[in-house]
Design an enzyme around this catalytic site. Structure first.
Site, PDB file in Angstrom:
ATOM      1  N   TRP A   1       0.843  -1.210   0.000  1.00 41.41           N
ATOM      2  CA  TRP A   1       0.000   0.000   0.000  1.00 41.41           C
ATOM      3  C   TRP A   1       0.870   1.248   0.000  1.00 41.41           C
ATOM      4  O   TRP A   1       0.593   2.210  -0.714  1.00 41.41           O
ATOM      5  CB  TRP A   1      -0.949   0.020   1.193  1.00 41.41           C
ATOM      6  CG  TRP A   1      -1.985  -1.062   1.160  1.00 41.41           C
ATOM      7  CD1 TRP A   1      -2.188  -2.026   2.117  1.00 41.41           C
ATOM      8  CD2 TRP A   1      -2.975  -1.307   0.142  1.00 41.41           C
ATOM      9  NE1 TRP A   1      -3.228  -2.838   1.738  1.00 41.41           N
ATOM     10  CE2 TRP A   1      -3.730  -2.430   0.543  1.00 41.41           C
ATOM     11  CE3 TRP A   1      -3.286  -0.689  -1.074  1.00 41.41           C
ATOM     12  CZ2 TRP A   1      -4.782  -2.936  -0.217  1.00 41.41           C
ATOM     13  CZ3 TRP A   1      -4.330  -1.202  -1.838  1.00 41.41           C
ATOM     14  CH2 TRP A   1      -5.066  -2.310  -1.407  1.00 41.41           C
TER      15      TRP A   1
ATOM     16  N   LYS B   1     -12.053  -1.453   7.141  1.00 37.72           N
ATOM     17  CA  LYS B   1     -11.350  -2.307   8.095  1.00 37.72           C
ATOM     18  C   LYS B   1     -11.847  -2.063   9.521  1.00 37.72           C
ATOM     19  O   LYS B   1     -12.269  -2.979  10.188  1.00 37.72           O
ATOM     20  CB  LYS B   1      -9.846  -2.083   8.016  1.00 37.72           C
ATOM     21  CG  LYS B   1      -9.195  -2.870   6.891  1.00 37.72           C
ATOM     22  CD  LYS B   1      -8.873  -2.059   5.693  1.00 37.72           C
ATOM     23  CE  LYS B   1      -8.341  -2.923   4.550  1.00 37.72           C
ATOM     24  NZ  LYS B   1      -7.706  -2.109   3.522  1.00 37.72           N
TER      25      LYS B   1
ATOM     26  N   ASP C   1      -1.536   6.999   6.138  1.00 40.52           N
ATOM     27  CA  ASP C   1      -2.575   6.069   5.699  1.00 40.52           C
ATOM     28  C   ASP C   1      -2.831   5.152   6.892  1.00 40.52           C
ATOM     29  O   ASP C   1      -2.028   4.272   7.202  1.00 40.52           O
ATOM     30  CB  ASP C   1      -2.091   5.272   4.486  1.00 40.52           C
ATOM     31  CG  ASP C   1      -3.085   4.183   4.074  1.00 40.52           C
ATOM     32  OD1 ASP C   1      -4.139   4.055   4.722  1.00 40.52           O
ATOM     33  OD2 ASP C   1      -2.792   3.462   3.091  1.00 40.52           O
TER      34      ASP C   1
HETATM   35  C1  LIG Z   1      -7.119  -1.680   2.394  1.00 44.83           C
HETATM   36  C2  LIG Z   1      -6.076  -0.651   2.375  1.00 44.83           C
HETATM   37  C3  LIG Z   1      -5.997   0.306   1.341  1.00 44.83           C
HETATM   38  C4  LIG Z   1      -6.916   0.299   0.143  1.00 44.83           C
HETATM   39  O1  LIG Z   1      -8.167   0.742   0.450  1.00 44.83           O
HETATM   40  P1  LIG Z   1      -9.261   0.975  -0.706  1.00 44.83           P
HETATM   41  O2  LIG Z   1     -10.402   1.537   0.058  1.00 44.83           O
HETATM   42  O3  LIG Z   1      -9.537  -0.360  -1.309  1.00 44.83           O
HETATM   43  O4  LIG Z   1      -8.702   1.915  -1.694  1.00 44.83           O
HETATM   44  C5  LIG Z   1      -5.007   1.261   1.440  1.00 44.83           C
HETATM   45  N1  LIG Z   1      -4.142   1.295   2.467  1.00 44.83           N
HETATM   46  C6  LIG Z   1      -4.171   0.375   3.454  1.00 44.83           C
HETATM   47  C7  LIG Z   1      -3.184   0.447   4.569  1.00 44.83           C
HETATM   48  C8  LIG Z   1      -5.139  -0.617   3.438  1.00 44.83           C
HETATM   49  O5  LIG Z   1      -5.181  -1.521   4.427  1.00 44.83           O
END
Ligand SMILES: *Cc1c(COP(=O)(O)O)cnc(C)c1O
Length: 362
Positions: free
Chosen positions: A103, A198, A174
């Site tokens: 990511w 999540k 993030d």
């Molecule tokens: C799941 C995840 C993403 C991607 O999220 P989307 O909503 O599918 O774009 C980005 N960064 C992290 C750390 C993630 O766990």
């Protein structure tokens, strides 16, 4: 209605039972309005209450200072990979990224389309099994910002605390897979973003917490829908937002407040992950993949003795009511995602199953 099982999926993921039960009611009739949450106008009184409460509960939960704006945007975390540099990185400016997994790399690759990217540190040489120590981080002199990923969903590592960055550089995070899993000092950040699927709600909606001085430096030569300043001026209602996503996030905030807030949530999460890591540490059959000092309390990655036994484990676990344990397709093995809403019974049941499986297949 059938029984529910334990869902260890990495995302979309388990949601708190009281949130789902409330949503069942509100889908039919929100607050006695005679109209369900999916059917209310985003400009009407009923939804105004939903979004205002979601924001105020979010602020209370994370003690968000007044000089930060709370935004509910769309496009998931992946659109933030682009929006962050689009808004905050000038054409010839430099942004620093710490690469702790796929990511983080995707985020850095998006930024390269807008400006210069400096990789301040990376755990790629050890296959992302750790968070780089402070001594391995080398920032550029005056980065427009520093970006890191607080929890590495795919490899199961997590920062213990924020990296120390050059003075004046906004820290951007993030936090998709560990947002509100523990107390957070928002004042250390310029911007925090998290896809909801999540720890907070359904996919598609993303929480953005941004320090208001950064809104002033937002670039104007980008599409309207991409500008943080537009969403802030319009209180996340510039266009029709994901009303249901915001509603569920709001219910999740209320649930976390009822749990006793983030300190209590963190204590519960540590106990849950501890049950699984304690078992892994003494097992000669299963093996955790992350370095002990970098282990994630949200995503617990482990391997079995062979790929055949791993496949068998995942199949039999599912039959026993423990679903979603397959590791990410890029790394294999197993991954137990134990986000806020996973009850501790899920973790103890998983460990019991692992013990039985080890005994039967040793
Ligand atoms: C799941 C995840 C993403 C991607 O999220 P989307 O909503 O599918 O774009 C980005 N960064 C992290 C750390 C993630 O766990």
């Amino acid at each position: 209605m059938g029984e529910r099982i334990f869902n260890f999926s990495a995302g979309p993921a388990v949601l708190p039972e009281p949130v789902l039960r409330q949503a069942q009611q509100d889908l039919w009739n929100l607050d006695g309005s005679g109209i369900g949450i999916l059917e209310h106008s985003h400009r009407g009184k009923a939804f105004t209450k939903v979004i205002e409460e979601a924001e105020s509960d979010c602020r209370a939960l994370a003690s968000i200072p007044a000089k930060y704006r709370v935004l509910f945007l769309q496009g998931g975390a992946s659109l933030q990979f682009a929006m962050v540099p689009m808004n905050l990185l000038g054409k010839h400016a430099n942004a620093d990224y710490v690469i702790t997994g796929s990511w983080a790399k995707k985020a850095a690759d998006e930024a390269k389309m807008y400006g210069n990217v400096h990789i301040a540190g990376s755990s790629k040489p050890t296959n992302f099994d750790r968070i780089p120590p402070a001594s391995d981080l080398h920032f550029s002199a005056r980065p427009a910002y520093v970006h890191f990923t607080s929890n590495t969903t795919i490899f199961g590592t997590q920062w213990r605390s924020e990296p120390a960055v050059p003075v004046g550089a906004p820290l951007i995070c993030d936090a998709s897979s560990d947002i509100f899993s523990r107390p957070i000092d928002v004042s250390k950040y310029g911007l925090i973003y998290a896809g909801a699927q999540k720890n907070l709600g359904p996919s598609g909606v993303v929480l953005v917490i941004i320090r208001d001085d950064l809104l002033k430096s937002v670039r104007e030569d980008i599409p309207t829908m991409m500008r943080y300043s537009i969403h802030a001026e319009n209180n996340s209602l510039y266009n029709t937002p994901n009303t249901f996503g915001i509603y569920i996030m709001g219910q999740s905030f209320k649930w976390m407040l009822q749990q006793g807030g983030l300190a209590a949530v963190a204590e519960h999460n540590a106990a849950k992950a501890g049950v699984i890591y304690d078992f892994l540490d003494q097992s000669a059959f299963f093996k955790g993949t992350a370095q002990a000092d970098s282990r994630s309390l949200m995503n617990i990655c482990f391997r079995g003795p062979s790929e055949e036994l791993e496949t068998k484990f995942i199949t039999e676990a599912k039959a026993a009511g423990l679903d979603g344990l397959k590791g990410h397709r890029s790394v294999g093995g197993m991954r137990a995602s134990v986000y806020n809403a996973m009850p501790i019974e899920g973790c103890t049941r998983l460990v019991e199953f692992m013990k039985d499986f080890e005994r039967a297949n040793r």
